[in-house]
Design a protein around this motif. Structure first.
Motif, mmCIF file in Angstrom:
data_model
loop_
_atom_site.group_PDB
_atom_site.id
_atom_site.type_symbol
_atom_site.label_atom_id
_atom_site.label_comp_id
_atom_site.label_asym_id
_atom_site.label_seq_id
_atom_site.Cartn_x
_atom_site.Cartn_y
_atom_site.Cartn_z
ATOM 1 N N GLN A 54 0.832 -1.208 0.000
ATOM 2 C CA GLN A 54 0.000 0.000 0.000
ATOM 3 C C GLN A 54 0.867 1.258 0.000
ATOM 4 O OE1 GLN A 54 -2.098 2.259 -0.548
ATOM 5 N NE2 GLN A 54 -3.839 1.727 0.694
ATOM 6 N N GLU A 63 -3.162 3.945 -2.734
ATOM 7 C CA GLU A 63 -4.610 4.158 -2.790
ATOM 8 C C GLU A 63 -5.028 4.840 -1.493
ATOM 9 O OE1 GLU A 63 -6.800 3.418 -5.220
ATOM 10 O OE2 GLU A 63 -5.564 2.174 -6.543
ATOM 11 N N GLU A 64 -5.101 6.165 -1.502
ATOM 12 C CA GLU A 64 -5.371 6.923 -0.281
ATOM 13 C C GLU A 64 -6.682 6.547 0.383
ATOM 14 O OE1 GLU A 64 -4.820 11.131 -0.598
ATOM 15 O OE2 GLU A 64 -2.839 10.887 -1.489
ATOM 16 N N GLU A 65 -7.710 6.202 -0.395
ATOM 17 C CA GLU A 65 -8.999 5.879 0.198
ATOM 18 C C GLU A 65 -9.010 4.519 0.902
ATOM 19 O OE1 GLU A 65 -12.142 4.959 -2.910
ATOM 20 O OE2 GLU A 65 -10.492 5.710 -4.145
ATOM 21 N N PHE A 66 -7.968 3.740 0.719
ATOM 22 C CA PHE A 66 -7.886 2.415 1.344
ATOM 23 C C PHE A 66 -6.615 2.274 2.182
ATOM 24 C CE2 PHE A 66 -10.178 1.692 -2.761
ATOM 25 C CZ PHE A 66 -11.444 1.508 -2.194
ATOM 26 N N GLU A 67 -6.233 3.302 2.887
ATOM 27 C CA GLU A 67 -4.985 3.310 3.654
ATOM 28 C C GLU A 67 -4.909 2.232 4.727
ATOM 29 O OE1 GLU A 67 -2.940 7.037 4.740
ATOM 30 O OE2 GLU A 67 -4.741 7.999 3.921
ATOM 31 N N GLU A 68 -6.057 1.732 5.183
ATOM 32 C CA GLU A 68 -6.050 0.738 6.263
ATOM 33 C C GLU A 68 -5.605 -0.650 5.800
ATOM 34 O OE1 GLU A 68 -10.353 0.877 4.762
ATOM 35 O OE2 GLU A 68 -8.714 2.280 4.997
ATOM 36 N N LEU A 97 -12.322 -4.223 -2.906
ATOM 37 C CA LEU A 97 -12.420 -2.787 -2.643
ATOM 38 C C LEU A 97 -13.041 -2.032 -3.811
ATOM 39 C CD1 LEU A 97 -8.874 -2.275 -1.085
ATOM 40 C CD2 LEU A 97 -11.018 -2.815 0.083
ATOM 41 N N ARG A 98 -12.798 -2.513 -5.029
ATOM 42 C CA ARG A 98 -13.289 -1.802 -6.208
ATOM 43 C C ARG A 98 -13.403 -2.790 -7.363
ATOM 44 N NH1 ARG A 98 -9.841 2.903 -6.371
ATOM 45 N NH2 ARG A 98 -8.288 1.617 -7.400
#
Length: 101
Positions: A54, A63-68, A97-98
């Protein structure tokens, strides 16, 4: 062509690639790029699978929206892999995720 992104928590690139390789009965190869760092890639029929960290080599999230999620899995191709939908590993669960067509 489908573009699917999965994420996995608690697993590094090598661990995630191993779990996916066992589920899909494929072999990953390690690669390195300036943008992605060290990653794993496999080809199954017309599908390309990339397992990446990541964080990029500079420490920024890919992928900033999935940082976890520590590890990201990109699948590009015509094949759908239902085997991945509920794949679990000792390190964590693989989550979609997408999904783009």
């Amino acid at each position: 062509m489908k573009h699917v992104l999965y994420g996995m928590r608690g697993a590094d690139v090598a661990q995630a690639a191993l779990v996916i390789a066992q589920a899909l009965k494929c072999e990953f190869q390690e690669r390195e790029s300036d943008y992605l760092g060290i990653y794993q890639t496999a080809r199954i029929a017309e599908a390309q699978i990339k397992v990446i960290s990541q964080t990029d080599p500079e420490g920024d999230p890919v992928e900033e929206e999935f940082e976890e999620y520590e590890t990201l899995i990109y699948i590009d191709g015509e094949s759908a892999f239902p085997e991945l939908e509920s794949l679990t590993a000792p390190q964590g669960l693989l989550e979609k995720l997408r999904d783009h067509v």
